[in-house]
Design an enzyme around this catalytic site. Structure first.
Site, short mmCIF file in Angstrom:
data_model
loop_
_atom_site.label_atom_id
_atom_site.label_comp_id
_atom_site.label_asym_id
_atom_site.label_seq_id
_atom_site.Cartn_x
_atom_site.Cartn_y
_atom_site.Cartn_z
CB SER A 50 -11.01 4.11 1.64
OG SER A 50 -11.17 2.72 1.42
CB CYS A 97 -4.04 -0.85 8.04
SG CYS A 97 -4.11 -2.06 6.68
CB CYS A 116 -18.76 -16.85 7.59
SG CYS A 116 -18.00 -16.27 9.13
NE ARG A 143 -8.45 6.05 4.05
CZ ARG A 143 -8.27 4.73 3.95
NH1 ARG A 143 -8.50 3.93 4.98
NH2 ARG A 143 -7.86 4.20 2.82
CB CYS A 184 -0.93 0.00 1.22
SG CYS A 184 -2.20 1.29 1.15
CB CYS A 192 -13.26 -14.33 6.16
SG CYS A 192 -13.72 -12.74 6.87
CG ASP A 193 -10.27 -8.67 3.47
OD1 ASP A 193 -9.15 -9.10 3.12
OD2 ASP A 193 -10.55 -7.47 3.49
CB CYS A 214 -24.03 -7.36 22.42
SG CYS A 214 -25.64 -7.94 23.01
N GLY A 251 -4.36 -4.20 1.05
CA GLY A 251 -3.48 -3.22 0.42
C GLY A 251 -4.18 -2.25 -0.51
#
Length: 375
Positions: A122, A22, A261, A134, A15, A276-277, A347, A66
């Site tokens: 983003s 991140c 998921c 950022r 990146c 999953c990411d 929650c 990235g």
């Protein structure tokens, strides 16, 4: 047959920014190989060939990082050519790129428009909240560059939406951010809670989102959104729109709202696949699209029990009025520091929000039934 959904990391975790929160940078530190460099032409072709040899009603391919644009424009031109070569006749294909926006120029935008890419930008709210975390390698804020990228996308008529990470600071400026987006006609929005590093108790960082701040954020955002909807001003908020759909007995499309998921596969730059990411870690590796078919990868995920584990319902949830809307939330937000799953860390925030918003959500749902919502 189920739709095929791939999230592809052509530049791995590389990146050009250094965002302090991140989550993928945290994941990379926990792998034997932190970064897999750029995806090779051979891996790209193997991935697409194996994807399109499987029958599916639709295929979705989203490029993420990235920063996925570091792979270069020629990479994406090649990807488009290969998709046309391998896809079965008539199979709908959706293409998307999630980017920090700093590399977008007229050439990129013209390509995205010509090939019907949906671009996720983003943007963490106003200059104050965005530039807080950022930043570039030298600590310089990127707000102005991102706003310029949005102008370029508009000029080329590229479809785009806004992805905002809700940090502690952003959560305390919910209405200000909403008004800022309205002023700039940024009407397609998605918000995701900021993640703390894996294996840590929540709330130990300056950017950490507490349940109290998240509840306040949801309520203030909803109040603004509801007011706009009731006055005929359409704003797409992914979370609120999914809730309205659920009240109308429609299945949510947002992964964290399904109660388990989703079936999306994450493909790293070397071709390795993960479920999953948020779990691109060595112990969750399902194979490689350089050597394995999608069917073999799916079998490995089933054997790993990744989706099954996410279906566990806590006792408190079974008697909770809001479980049909909450459904436990995202697995990552249910994970304790020791790796076991429990109640969602937000929650309390969700309970408070649903108590506050349910009558408004039901009113918007009734409006949707008459065709007065979502135009």
């Amino acid at each position: 047959m189920q739709p095929i959904s791939l999230l592809v990391k052509p530049a791995s975790g590389a990146c050009n920014l250094r965002c302090r929160y991140c989550f993928y940078s945290d994941e990379m530190k926990r792998r034997e190989t932190p970064c897999y460099a750029m995806m090779s032409p051979e891996t790209l072709e193997n991935m697409l060939r194996r994807t399109f040899c499987e029958p599916a009603p639709a295929v979705s391919i989203a490029f993420q990082g990235g920063e996925p644009m570091l792979a270069g424009l020629e990479f994406y031109r090649t990807a488009v050519r290969l998709i046309e070569r391998y896809r079965m006749h008539g199979t709908p294909v959706q293409l998307a790129v999630q980017t920090n926006g700093t590399l977008i120029d007229d050439e990129w935008a013209a390509f995205f428009a010509e090939n019907h890419f949906l671009i996720g930008i983003s943007l963490d709210g106003t200059r104050q909240t965005h530039d807080l975390y950022r930043t570039g390698p030298e600590g310089d804020g990127t707000f102005q560059t991102v706003m310029r990228a949005i102008r370029i996308l508009r000029e080329h008529r590229v479809e785009y939406n806004i992805l905002t990470v809700v940090t502690a600071q952003a959560a305390r400026r919910a209405e200000e951010i909403y008004r800022f987006y309205a002023h700039h006609d940024l009407r397609y929005q998605q918000y995701i809670p900021c993640l703390d590093p894996l294996g840590e108790a929540r709330g130990q960082h300056v950017y950490s989102l507490t349940p109290e701040d998240f509840e306040k954020f949801l309520k203030e955002q909803f109040a603004c959104w509801y007011q706009d909807i009731m006055h005929g001003r359409f704003v797409y908020n992914r979370y609120f729109d999914n809730l309205v759909g659920m009240l109308l007995r429609r299945p949510p499309e947002s992964c964290g709202m399904m109660g388990e998921c989703g079936r999306q596969l994450v493909v790293e730059a070397d071709g390795s696949v993960y479920p999953c990411d948020f779990y691109v870690l060595d112990r969750y590796r399902l194979g490689s699209l350089n050597v394995n078919s999608l069917k073999e990868v799916e079998q490995k995920r089933d054997a790993l029990g990744f989706v099954d584990a996410s279906r566990k319902v806590e006792k408190e949830c079974l008697t909770c009025r809001w479980y049909p809307l909450c459904r436990g939330g995202c697995r990552r937000d249910r994970e304790r520091p020791d790796g076991t799953l429990g109640l969602n860390c937000y929650c309390k925030a969700y309970r408070g929000f649903f108590e506050y918003a349910i009558s408004g959500l039901e009113q918007v749902a009734r409006l949707a039934q008459t065709g007065g919502f979502g135009s």
